[in-house]
Motif scaffolding. Sequence first.
Motif, PDB file in Angstrom:
ATOM      1  N   CYS A 252     -12.312 -32.514  12.569  1.00  7.09           N
ATOM      2  CA  CYS A 252     -12.590 -32.237  11.427  1.00  7.09           C
ATOM      3  C   CYS A 252     -11.619 -32.411  10.472  1.00  7.09           C
ATOM      4  O   CYS A 252     -11.911 -32.860   9.153  1.00  7.09           O
ATOM      5  CB  CYS A 252     -13.039 -30.554  11.226  1.00  7.09           C
ATOM      6  SG  CYS A 252     -14.305 -30.145  12.109  1.00  7.09           S
ATOM      7  N   ALA A 253     -10.344 -32.037  10.925  1.00  5.86           N
ATOM      8  CA  ALA A 253      -9.165 -32.424  10.123  1.00  5.86           C
ATOM      9  C   ALA A 253      -8.979 -33.814   9.783  1.00  5.86           C
ATOM     10  O   ALA A 253      -8.571 -34.265   8.633  1.00  5.86           O
ATOM     11  CB  ALA A 253      -7.833 -31.784  10.629  1.00  5.86           C
ATOM     12  N   LEU A 254      -9.028 -34.655  10.857  1.00  3.46           N
ATOM     13  CA  LEU A 254      -8.775 -36.012  10.674  1.00  3.46           C
ATOM     14  C   LEU A 254      -9.860 -36.812   9.664  1.00  3.46           C
ATOM     15  O   LEU A 254      -9.648 -37.463   9.016  1.00  3.46           O
ATOM     16  CB  LEU A 254      -8.878 -36.601  12.093  1.00  3.46           C
ATOM     17  CG  LEU A 254      -7.481 -36.400  12.860  1.00  3.46           C
ATOM     18  CD1 LEU A 254      -7.855 -37.038  14.463  1.00  3.46           C
ATOM     19  CD2 LEU A 254      -6.253 -37.016  12.272  1.00  3.46           C
ATOM     20  N   THR A 255     -11.143 -36.241   9.854  1.00  6.54           N
ATOM     21  CA  THR A 255     -12.189 -36.668   8.992  1.00  6.54           C
ATOM     22  C   THR A 255     -12.070 -36.487   7.692  1.00  6.54           C
ATOM     23  O   THR A 255     -11.834 -37.334   6.511  1.00  6.54           O
ATOM     24  CB  THR A 255     -13.623 -35.934   9.254  1.00  6.54           C
ATOM     25  OG1 THR A 255     -13.792 -36.390  10.825  1.00  6.54           O
ATOM     26  CG2 THR A 255     -14.673 -36.725   8.365  1.00  6.54           C
ATOM     27  N   LEU A 256     -11.434 -35.266   7.278  1.00 12.98           N
ATOM     28  CA  LEU A 256     -10.971 -34.942   5.821  1.00 12.98           C
ATOM     29  C   LEU A 256      -9.813 -35.759   5.292  1.00 12.98           C
ATOM     30  O   LEU A 256      -9.633 -36.183   4.328  1.00 12.98           O
ATOM     31  CB  LEU A 256     -10.667 -33.370   5.826  1.00 12.98           C
ATOM     32  CG  LEU A 256     -11.776 -32.438   5.809  1.00 12.98           C
ATOM     33  CD1 LEU A 256     -11.336 -30.925   6.026  1.00 12.98           C
ATOM     34  CD2 LEU A 256     -12.731 -32.536   4.493  1.00 12.98           C
TER      35      LEU A 256
END
Length: 582
Positions: A252-256
Amino acid sequence: MQITKVTPLCSCGPQDCFEDAYDRVPVACHMDLHTAIQETQCALNLVLNNKFSEALDLLKPWWKLSMYHALGYSSILVLQATMTFEQREIQAAMATIKEALHTCQRFRKRSSVIGSLSSLISKQSKLQEEEMHAEICYAECLLQKAMLTFVQDENMISFIKGGIKIQTSYQIYKDCQQGTSGPQDPSCRSEVFRQFDGGVKLGVGSFNLMLSLLPHRILRLLEFIGFSGNRTFGLAQLKEGACGHSLRSIFCALTLLFYNTYVSLILGTGEGDLAEADALLEPYQQKYPEGSIILFYSARISTLRGNFEKARAKYEECISSQQEWKQIHHLCYWELMWIHSYQQEWQQAYQYADLLCKESRWSKAIYVYQKAAILSMMSEEDVKRTGEDVVDLFKQVEGLKQRLAGKSIPTEKFAVRKSRRYKAARPVLLVVPALEMMYIWNGFTIVGKRADSTEAQLVTIEEAEERLRNDPSPSEFHPDDSCLVQMLKGLCLKHLGRLLQAELCFTQVLSSESRIRYDHYLIPFTLYELGLLYKQQGDAAKAGAYIENAKTNYKDYSMESRLHLRMHAALNSLREAAAGSP
């Protein structure tokens, strides 16, 4: 199919596996769902500490038997492929995803009615837990497949075809979301359920965010077959997932991070949330201080802030942090090439472009064109010292063009078209090719963060303007070159706050529309830039009118899909600003 209970032979306990088992690879003789999630988290920790082969070695014995091992194994290869953009890596990841889908399929509920997921969640027997997770793992593999489709080709039609293929994934996520949104049994607060909920947030958030980037005319077609995209909701889901404590939190963090540092710049208006990116990255910087993926994003954030000196140091640290995934080095070379280009340090920029030509297989056409474009900005003496023949390099570009999924890459098509000027018996030199390509990648938005770099770029552009003005025998390309120079000059002036002068440059380009013979992209792109200028001045009506003009009245020009995505982002921003005004 049921997974048998595991007996771990590693020295780490469950919590160690989830958080701190960076160097110890557990060996299991049997596998249950909880331990499969633990082992996949261990593998993820290894990846984030640059131990890529060890992570794959941990997952490989079980990847055709355990859904999470299959998902983890394919995720590592997908991560590698999306960070490198190399066809060999993309194809290997695609093949692995197909196998992972077969593995997940064996655990899915033997029913064609996916809507019964909510009843599975409320009852939660051991078998039902496996079926829940099989659905989310299956959907996640399909989402990875969609992401690779987008990486392969940014053409909208290809994206629509990929979207139709992943309709099953989208429907699974929607049903899973319904199952997690209602009143929940206390048993649903278990670790296994939290892992499931993290998967739902990653999928629902990513789908909504990806779909929201598409222009309305494309989204309307997708809505007809059941798709919809809400950017605010998608970002909220991803933020909740990133703040959680599940296997998917880092994804989720990498997508953001990818959205805020790349997508918003290349396919949007350049308004990524860098404060949020910093906050997302900070805990991982503490936990994985030498992790190449973390170092890379730290460098990228510094680049977008205009802190080129810090960015260079971080990219160099990223390169030295590991030697296994050379493709991450290539990503750093690409970024360092641009950082030096932003500062017009052409000799250093050339060195990184040359390294990419020699080592990377992503797009030889782009790399060779970029190298030739950079050499074109250097003095004749400096070019001679490199031993390169600039004309010969430009002539090579067309023969290096490749096709992905049956389509040409838009940036390659652009480079091929521009390089054809050098195939004539008497080549007509491109005027500022490195700066033109910088604009195509929205680099002037980054340069604009530094007044000193912007002023230096303006001097170079005005020198080109003077040469064109004093050309004793102007070529057939002269009007196109003059308009390009005026558009780039307007961009520099805008970033320096000289808005009236910038507006004059843009309007001069528009008034020359009938004289342009080849670079027809200049008019819609200039209309878009003029719209952004009026947006900056607070004239929303005028801004919308110019952008709508570019969107409605122009077609079949270079980089059209990219501009449509940018215009969609700009018009959305105008609508949101109008909705928020009193």
